[in-house]
Write a protein that holds these residues in place. Structure first.
Motif, mmCIF file in Angstrom:
data_model
loop_
_atom_site.group_PDB
_atom_site.id
_atom_site.type_symbol
_atom_site.label_atom_id
_atom_site.label_comp_id
_atom_site.label_asym_id
_atom_site.label_seq_id
_atom_site.Cartn_x
_atom_site.Cartn_y
_atom_site.Cartn_z
ATOM 1 N N ALA A 363 35.853 -6.682 28.284
ATOM 2 C CA ALA A 363 35.897 -7.992 28.741
ATOM 3 C C ALA A 363 35.447 -8.606 26.995
ATOM 4 O O ALA A 363 34.646 -8.363 25.770
ATOM 5 C CB ALA A 363 35.039 -8.683 29.067
ATOM 6 N N ALA A 369 34.741 -14.648 31.911
ATOM 7 C CA ALA A 369 35.484 -15.122 33.374
ATOM 8 C C ALA A 369 34.711 -15.293 34.260
ATOM 9 O O ALA A 369 33.702 -14.421 34.524
ATOM 10 C CB ALA A 369 36.228 -13.604 33.771
ATOM 11 N N GLU A 378 37.046 -13.298 39.742
ATOM 12 C CA GLU A 378 37.653 -11.982 38.367
ATOM 13 C C GLU A 378 36.068 -12.698 37.546
ATOM 14 O O GLU A 378 35.721 -13.690 38.092
ATOM 15 C CB GLU A 378 38.359 -12.566 37.586
ATOM 16 N N ASP A 380 32.902 -11.361 35.368
ATOM 17 C CA ASP A 380 32.696 -9.791 33.881
ATOM 18 C C ASP A 380 30.834 -9.704 34.573
ATOM 19 O O ASP A 380 30.318 -10.161 34.453
ATOM 20 C CB ASP A 380 32.031 -11.091 32.628
ATOM 21 N N ASN A 460 30.649 -6.182 27.966
ATOM 22 C CA ASN A 460 30.380 -6.086 29.381
ATOM 23 C C ASN A 460 31.607 -5.317 29.536
ATOM 24 O O ASN A 460 33.339 -5.543 28.903
ATOM 25 C CB ASN A 460 31.004 -7.463 29.179
ATOM 26 N N ARG A 462 35.410 -6.297 32.686
ATOM 27 C CA ARG A 462 36.427 -7.560 33.326
ATOM 28 C C ARG A 462 36.851 -6.659 34.534
ATOM 29 O O ARG A 462 37.023 -5.367 34.773
ATOM 30 C CB ARG A 462 37.231 -8.394 32.317
ATOM 31 N N CYS A 464 38.352 -7.405 37.817
ATOM 32 C CA CYS A 464 39.001 -8.279 38.830
ATOM 33 C C CYS A 464 39.459 -7.637 40.528
ATOM 34 O O CYS A 464 40.287 -6.881 40.376
ATOM 35 C CB CYS A 464 40.162 -8.273 38.193
#
Length: 470
Positions: A363, A369, A378, A380, A460, A462, A464
């Motif tokens: 991230a 996000a 999506e 984090d 972090n 990310r 999705c």
């Protein structure tokens, strides 16, 4: 023996019926026509009448006999009879043996017979296939469908032409055809199965039809057939209208129930019937089937379903879907550990059945996000959470989560998915993310505090997530 004038009048009437049938099918001397002959009286008479036409009227004829392989002695007798008749008319003849997979019910045999004849027509370059359905066959069909609760489409009976199939004798009476054969001293083979009154059609033929003929006579029977032809013409128009509305209502093979409510009531049953047929229902769509689906249309709540022959129809909120019937499987069992994927970012993790996928990447902490929808999210997630035995598994009975979108208190995941209007077929494959066996994230539901900036660390991940709608 009948007087010569009566014999000639009967033959002239039958030839007139035949010519009318060929004309409606646009068949002439340049057409190639296969006469499907079983050896029974009707098909034997059809072949004799076709062969008697002048050369400038008669299509290029050939003869086909279907051997179902059920009763060898009967099939040998019929085969020889049809072959002799074809030879006496100077016509090409072929006998086709079919496989029924051990099933001998009438519907299976009919499908196999029709498929074999269509395959033969395709390989031989024939324009059409003629069958010897008569006026009585038409009325028997209409009565049988009426008993099953058929609508206008069913009561329109047998079409004169449908695709490559032609029924040129629908206006001819069964007894007139037998009298024609007797006058010409032409033999035929009787099928004892036609006398078996265990079958509904045979009871209609031997019990109902004679009584109806006593009341209506030949004039009444002819009127019924003409009425059926008018119904088919009207049916053709209504089918086009239903297809036009169906294009408006159907979305990726699902029916939008909000849009369906705008369809005129007179067209809804035929729209549903065509949709069920195309979806793979076994056999004709009968009144009981339509009424069961209509009950779904008026059902309240989330998901409900009805089983039809070979098909499961499910209402999912404001959508109606149809699936080929399958034996319900147990909830999918999987446990996808994320330890290895997290060591090779970016990467993609997919459900074992491919129903959803999860993309993992590093991230950018300057732009957190947090994008959510029921089938997409999506977000984090702090890397420190994912360092503690992260596992994706299917939702289980009794699973609960904490705050969701600002709500306080623990709630069952099943209830949250129902509130989000997630259909039952998807709820059973919905994943949850656990760390040290504690649920930390449920895709699509926005479970906090994972998306809360105050919980994010220096590093972090990310994530999705996307559910594939099918």
């Amino acid at each position: 023996m009948a007087p010569a004038s009566r014999i000639e009048k009967n033959e002239s009437k039958l030839l007139s019926c035949l010519r009318g049938g060929l004309r409606r099918a646009d068949l002439d001397a340049d057409s190639a026509l296969i006469a499907a002959v079983s050896g029974g009286a009707d098909s034997t008479a059809m072949l004799a009448l076709l062969a008697s036409l002048p050369a400038d009227e008669r299509p290029r004829l050939s003869v086909a006999y279907i051997n179902h392989g059920i009763e060898p002695a009967r099939h040998i007798r019929e085969h020889q009879h049809v072959a002799r008749q074809a030879a006496s008319c100077g016509l090409p003849f072929v006998a086709i043996a079919i496989e029924n997979g051990g099933r001998h019910d009438e519907a299976t045999l009919r499908r196999a017979r029709y498929q074999a004849l269509e395959d033969h027509a395709r390989t031989s370059g024939a324009t059409a296939i003629a069958t010897a359905h008569t006026r009585e066959d038409q009325i028997e069909t209409m009565l049988g469908r009426f008993i099953r609760g058929a609508g206008r489409r069913g009561l329109a009976g047998i079409a004169d032409t449908r695709g490559s199939w032609v029924r040129p004798l629908l206006d001819a009476g069964r007894e007139d055809l037998r009298n024609y054969l007797r006058a010409r001293d032409i033999a035929w083979c009787d099928d004892p199965g036609n006398d078996d009154k265990r079958y509904t059609r045979n009871r209609i033929r031997h019990v109902l039809l004679p009584k109806l003929h006593e009341e209506a006579g030949d004039v009444g029977f002819a009127r019924i057939v003409r009425g059926a032809r008018r119904l088919r013409e009207e049916e053709s128009f209504l089918e086009r209208e239903a297809a036009r509305y169906r294009a408006f209502v159907e979305r990726d093979r699902h029916l939008d129930l909000v849009a369906l409510a705008e369809v005129p009531d007179a067209l809804k049953p035929r729209l549903l019937r065509s949709w069920l047929t195309d979806s793979g229902v076994h056999g004709p769509v009968e009144l009981d089937h339509l009424e069961a689906v209509e009950v779904l249309l008026g059902a309240a709540g989330g998901s409900s379903r009805v089983d039809l022959p070979g098909l499961v129809v499910t209402r999912e909120y404001e959508s109606l879907r149809a699936d080929i019937r399958w034996e319900p499987a147990a909830a999918p069992a999987y446990a996808l550990t994320l330890d290895e994927p997290l060591r090779r970012l970016p990467c993609v993790v997919r459900a074992p059945g491919g129903e959803w996928e999860l993309s993992l990447g590093t991230a950018d902490n300057t732009a957190m996000a947090c994008h959510r929808a029921p089938y997409f999210e999506e977000v984090d997630i702090p890397a420190r959470l994912l360092a503690r035995d992260p596992v994706l598994r299917p939702i289980a009975s009794g699973d609960r989560t904490g705050r969701v979108r600002g709500r306080m208190g623990s709630r069952k995941l099943h209830d949250l998915l129902v509130d989000a209007r997630i259909p039952g077929r998807m709820r059973r494959i919905w994943p949850v993310l656990t760390c040290e066996r504690r649920i930390v994230w449920v895709p699509g539901l926005g479970a906090e505090p994972l998306a809360d900036p105050s919980t994010l660390g220096d590093r972090n991940i990310r994530v999705c997530w996307r559910m594939h709608l099918r």
